[in-house]
Motif scaffolding. Structure first.
Motif, PDB file in Angstrom:
ATOM      1  N   VAL A  20      -5.113   4.464   5.506  1.00 51.28           N
ATOM      2  CA  VAL A  20      -5.085   4.644   4.055  1.00 51.28           C
ATOM      3  C   VAL A  20      -3.913   3.852   3.456  1.00 51.28           C
ATOM      4  O   VAL A  20      -2.857   3.713   4.085  1.00 51.28           O
ATOM      5  CB  VAL A  20      -4.964   6.148   3.710  1.00 51.28           C
ATOM      6  CG1 VAL A  20      -3.650   6.717   4.221  1.00 51.28           C
ATOM      7  CG2 VAL A  20      -5.139   6.400   2.230  1.00 51.28           C
ATOM      8  N   ASP A  21      -4.160   3.302   2.278  1.00 51.36           N
ATOM      9  CA  ASP A  21      -3.125   2.458   1.648  1.00 51.36           C
ATOM     10  C   ASP A  21      -2.261   3.247   0.652  1.00 51.36           C
ATOM     11  O   ASP A  21      -2.763   4.179  -0.004  1.00 51.36           O
ATOM     12  CB  ASP A  21      -3.779   1.292   0.893  1.00 51.36           C
ATOM     13  CG  ASP A  21      -4.448   0.316   1.866  1.00 51.36           C
ATOM     14  OD1 ASP A  21      -5.542  -0.178   1.532  1.00 51.36           O
ATOM     15  OD2 ASP A  21      -3.889   0.117   2.975  1.00 51.36           O
ATOM     16  N   GLN A  22      -1.019   2.829   0.525  1.00 52.12           N
ATOM     17  CA  GLN A  22      -0.127   3.385  -0.497  1.00 52.12           C
ATOM     18  C   GLN A  22      -0.643   2.962  -1.875  1.00 52.12           C
ATOM     19  O   GLN A  22      -1.127   1.850  -2.042  1.00 52.12           O
ATOM     20  CB  GLN A  22       1.285   2.813  -0.261  1.00 52.12           C
ATOM     21  CG  GLN A  22       2.381   3.460  -1.065  1.00 52.12           C
ATOM     22  CD  GLN A  22       3.750   2.966  -0.614  1.00 52.12           C
ATOM     23  OE1 GLN A  22       3.863   2.070   0.212  1.00 52.12           O
ATOM     24  NE2 GLN A  22       4.798   3.583  -1.131  1.00 52.12           N
ATOM     25  N   LEU A  23      -0.582   3.873  -2.840  1.00 53.73           N
ATOM     26  CA  LEU A  23      -1.055   3.548  -4.187  1.00 53.73           C
ATOM     27  C   LEU A  23      -0.175   2.468  -4.812  1.00 53.73           C
ATOM     28  O   LEU A  23       1.044   2.459  -4.615  1.00 53.73           O
ATOM     29  CB  LEU A  23      -1.035   4.796  -5.068  1.00 53.73           C
ATOM     30  CG  LEU A  23      -1.981   5.952  -4.697  1.00 53.73           C
ATOM     31  CD1 LEU A  23      -1.805   7.095  -5.700  1.00 53.73           C
ATOM     32  CD2 LEU A  23      -3.418   5.501  -4.619  1.00 53.73           C
ATOM     33  N   ARG A  79      -0.833   4.683  -9.149  1.00 53.20           N
ATOM     34  CA  ARG A  79       0.016   5.872  -9.179  1.00 53.20           C
ATOM     35  C   ARG A  79       0.117   6.445 -10.588  1.00 53.20           C
ATOM     36  O   ARG A  79      -0.007   7.651 -10.804  1.00 53.20           O
ATOM     37  CB  ARG A  79       1.406   5.554  -8.638  1.00 53.20           C
ATOM     38  CG  ARG A  79       2.311   6.784  -8.572  1.00 53.20           C
ATOM     39  CD  ARG A  79       3.628   6.450  -7.942  1.00 53.20           C
ATOM     40  NE  ARG A  79       4.432   5.563  -8.780  1.00 53.20           N
ATOM     41  CZ  ARG A  79       4.973   4.418  -8.352  1.00 53.20           C
ATOM     42  NH1 ARG A  79       4.754   4.009  -7.112  1.00 53.20           N
ATOM     43  NH2 ARG A  79       5.711   3.694  -9.165  1.00 53.20           N
ATOM     44  N   ALA A 111       0.932   6.065   5.355  1.00 51.13           N
ATOM     45  CA  ALA A 111       0.942   4.970   4.358  1.00 51.13           C
ATOM     46  C   ALA A 111       2.355   4.679   3.859  1.00 51.13           C
ATOM     47  O   ALA A 111       2.572   3.751   3.089  1.00 51.13           O
ATOM     48  CB  ALA A 111       0.048   5.338   3.172  1.00 51.13           C
ATOM     49  N   SER A 139      -0.694   8.290  -1.491  1.00 48.93           N
ATOM     50  CA  SER A 139      -2.014   7.678  -1.310  1.00 48.93           C
ATOM     51  C   SER A 139      -3.069   8.540  -1.996  1.00 48.93           C
ATOM     52  O   SER A 139      -2.774   9.639  -2.497  1.00 48.93           O
ATOM     53  CB  SER A 139      -2.357   7.570   0.181  1.00 48.93           C
ATOM     54  OG  SER A 139      -2.801   8.835   0.687  1.00 48.93           O
ATOM     55  N   GLU A 140      -4.299   8.039  -1.957  1.00 53.39           N
ATOM     56  CA  GLU A 140      -5.423   8.755  -2.562  1.00 53.39           C
ATOM     57  C   GLU A 140      -5.590  10.128  -1.931  1.00 53.39           C
ATOM     58  O   GLU A 140      -6.011  11.090  -2.577  1.00 53.39           O
ATOM     59  CB  GLU A 140      -6.698   7.920  -2.421  1.00 53.39           C
ATOM     60  CG  GLU A 140      -7.901   8.494  -3.161  1.00 53.39           C
ATOM     61  CD  GLU A 140      -7.624   8.736  -4.655  1.00 53.39           C
ATOM     62  OE1 GLU A 140      -6.877   7.936  -5.269  1.00 53.39           O
ATOM     63  OE2 GLU A 140      -8.124   9.762  -5.181  1.00 53.39           O
ATOM     64  N   ARG A 141      -5.219  10.259  -0.662  1.00 50.65           N
ATOM     65  CA  ARG A 141      -5.354  11.555   0.031  1.00 50.65           C
ATOM     66  C   ARG A 141      -4.461  12.617  -0.626  1.00 50.65           C
ATOM     67  O   ARG A 141      -4.824  13.781  -0.707  1.00 50.65           O
ATOM     68  CB  ARG A 141      -5.000  11.406   1.510  1.00 50.65           C
ATOM     69  CG  ARG A 141      -6.029  10.605   2.278  1.00 50.65           C
ATOM     70  CD  ARG A 141      -5.728  10.510   3.749  1.00 50.65           C
ATOM     71  NE  ARG A 141      -6.716   9.634   4.402  1.00 50.65           N
ATOM     72  CZ  ARG A 141      -6.534   9.144   5.622  1.00 50.65           C
ATOM     73  NH1 ARG A 141      -5.435   9.434   6.313  1.00 50.65           N
ATOM     74  NH2 ARG A 141      -7.451   8.358   6.154  1.00 50.65           N
ATOM     75  N   THR A 156       2.839  13.605   0.310  1.00 55.19           N
ATOM     76  CA  THR A 156       2.981  12.177   0.511  1.00 55.19           C
ATOM     77  C   THR A 156       2.249  11.833   1.808  1.00 55.19           C
ATOM     78  O   THR A 156       1.976  12.733   2.618  1.00 55.19           O
ATOM     79  CB  THR A 156       4.463  11.748   0.577  1.00 55.19           C
ATOM     80  OG1 THR A 156       4.557  10.317   0.527  1.00 55.19           O
ATOM     81  CG2 THR A 156       5.154  12.269   1.826  1.00 55.19           C
ATOM     82  N   THR A 157       1.908  10.569   1.992  1.00 61.17           N
ATOM     83  CA  THR A 157       1.120  10.193   3.166  1.00 61.17           C
ATOM     84  C   THR A 157       2.004   9.453   4.159  1.00 61.17           C
ATOM     85  O   THR A 157       2.410   8.310   3.911  1.00 61.17           O
ATOM     86  CB  THR A 157      -0.066   9.314   2.752  1.00 61.17           C
ATOM     87  OG1 THR A 157      -0.852  10.031   1.791  1.00 61.17           O
ATOM     88  CG2 THR A 157      -0.936   8.969   3.957  1.00 61.17           C
TER      89      THR A 157
END
Ligand code: H2B
Length: 97
Positions: free
Chosen positions: A2-5, A10, A77, A81-83, A73-74
């Motif tokens: 998963v990618d960082q926003l 954000r 990533a 992220s979206e998660r 926070t992820t």
């Protein structure tokens, strides 16, 4: 993976999560919830725990009696992220339920 926003993503995410605060240092979102008592707080945490396990995406949280402090926070990533947005929305749905 998963990618960082991005900053723009954000900003949109934070607009959709008015009850959450942004922690710039961690690139995370936080929310503190105060319940009537420990049993209510722990019941909430149990509901979130089951959602988190199903999503394989887990909060960083502390609980002191009727108070639950949540940070999302992820780790994979290195930031938001979206998660995190999805889990925050699920948490809001429990609280607004
Ligand atoms: C191996 C396991 O799928 C990963 O460690 C998952 C578990 N839960 C997680 N939770 C959060 N908040 N961030 C992660 O990167 C993450 N990764």
């Amino acid at each position: 993976m998963v990618d960082q926003l991005s900053e723009a993503e954000r900003a949109d995410a934070l607009d959709s999560l008015p009850d959450w605060d942004y922690n710039e240092g961690r690139d995370a979102i936080t929310r503190t919830v105060v319940f009537t008592d420990f049993a209510e707080a722990f019941g909430f945490m149990t509901q979130v725990a089951l959602i988190a396990e199903r999503a394989d995406h887990h909060p960083e949280w502390t609980n002191v009696w009727n108070r639950v402090e949540i940070t999302l926070t992820t780790h994979d990533a290195g930031g938001l992220s979206e998660r995190d947005v999805e889990l925050a929305a699920a948490i809001d749905a429990i609280l607004d339920g």
